[in-house]
Design an enzyme around this catalytic site. Structure first.
Site, PDB file in Angstrom:
ATOM      1  N   PHE A 182       0.847  -1.199   0.000  1.00  0.00           N
ATOM      2  CA  PHE A 182       0.000   0.000   0.000  1.00  0.00           C
ATOM      3  C   PHE A 182       0.875   1.239   0.000  1.00  0.00           C
ATOM      4  O   PHE A 182       1.727   1.418   0.857  1.00  0.00           O
ATOM      5  CB  PHE A 182      -0.909   0.008   1.237  1.00  0.00           C
ATOM      6  N   GLY A 183       0.652   2.109  -0.978  1.00  0.00           N
ATOM      7  CA  GLY A 183       1.342   3.387  -1.061  1.00  0.00           C
ATOM      8  C   GLY A 183       0.391   4.524  -0.769  1.00  0.00           C
ATOM      9  O   GLY A 183      -0.724   4.568  -1.304  1.00  0.00           O
ATOM     10  N   TYR A 184       0.807   5.457   0.075  1.00  0.00           N
ATOM     11  CA  TYR A 184      -0.054   6.583   0.462  1.00  0.00           C
ATOM     12  C   TYR A 184       0.664   7.921   0.335  1.00  0.00           C
ATOM     13  O   TYR A 184       0.057   8.971   0.507  1.00  0.00           O
ATOM     14  CB  TYR A 184      -0.552   6.397   1.895  1.00  0.00           C
ATOM     15  N   GLY A 185       1.948   7.913   0.036  1.00  0.00           N
ATOM     16  CA  GLY A 185       2.744   9.140  -0.137  1.00  0.00           C
ATOM     17  C   GLY A 185       3.386   9.112  -1.509  1.00  0.00           C
ATOM     18  O   GLY A 185       2.697   8.941  -2.515  1.00  0.00           O
ATOM     19  N   SER A 186       4.701   9.230  -1.535  1.00  0.00           N
ATOM     20  CA  SER A 186       5.387   9.251  -2.832  1.00  0.00           C
ATOM     21  C   SER A 186       5.238   7.943  -3.601  1.00  0.00           C
ATOM     22  O   SER A 186       5.383   7.930  -4.823  1.00  0.00           O
ATOM     23  CB  SER A 186       6.873   9.586  -2.650  1.00  0.00           C
ATOM     24  N   GLU A 222      12.825   3.737   1.912  1.00  0.00           N
ATOM     25  CA  GLU A 222      12.023   4.105   3.081  1.00  0.00           C
ATOM     26  C   GLU A 222      12.821   3.998   4.385  1.00  0.00           C
ATOM     27  O   GLU A 222      12.252   3.803   5.447  1.00  0.00           O
ATOM     28  CB  GLU A 222      10.774   3.221   3.141  1.00  0.00           C
TER      29      GLU A 222
END
Length: 181
Positions: A13-17, A88
């Site tokens: 799951f990606g929520y930023g860059s 990250e």
């Protein structure tokens, strides 16, 4: 950290860059939601969007029972974790979580979260203070403002409403306008 190593594929799951900067191989990309978490510009960036002396601000997730965070899920192979762990590295850890894909399926996946106990965590501040810090910060990956503006655009493309991100974007754009005037 090794929970999914024996799987052929994993949902990330990606929520930023990770929404707009996909510099990693993936098998599938789908809009998705994560329940119980909200996106906040509370994580310091000493390595990408700032420096150790002048950290930028990037998003992390903080728990909030009623929240639903919109983002993107990528189906990846576990081999992709090595480069993502490096990307990250500034305070983010992998967390196993339940995701809901845009077709309604609930799947188990992974999300990178920087919790309050990491050395780079900056915590809450006013939207004005966050916007000022973002406007002034620059790191090896470029200006911190680009991160914010790309994220806001990517959320709009997803049809996602994120009051926190959009409020900071408005503050940043107003600050830029005042500087130009």
């Amino acid at each position: 950290m090794t929970r999914f190593d024996d799987h052929d594929t994993v949902w990330l799951f990606g929520y930023g860059s990770l929404i707009y900067k996909t510099d990693f191989a993936f098998l599938e990309r789908r809009p998705a939601r994560l329940r119980g978490w909200t996106r906040r510009f509370w994580q310091g960036s000493h390595d990408h969007r700032g420096t150790p002396d002048a950290p930028g601000r990037v998003v992390t997730l903080v728990p909030r029972e009623s929240a639903i965070c919109a983002g993107v899920a990528y189906r990846i192979t576990p081999a992709i974790f090595a480069p993502l762990d490096h990307r990250e590295k500034n305070g983010y850890l992998r967390l196993a979580t339940a995701l809901t894909l845009d077709d309604g399926r609930d799947v188990e996946g992974v999300v990178y979260i920087a919790t309050a106990d990491n050395a780079a965590f900056l915590g809450p501040a006013s939207k004005q203070a966050i916007a000022r810090q973002i406007a002034a910060s620059h790191g090896p990956s470029g200006p911190n403002r680009d991160y914010l503006l790309h994220l806001a655009d990517a959320l709009r493309e997803l049809g996602a409403d994120d009051p926190h991100v959009f409020a900071i974007e408005r503050e940043l754009l107003a600050l830029v306008q005042r500087t130009l005037a």
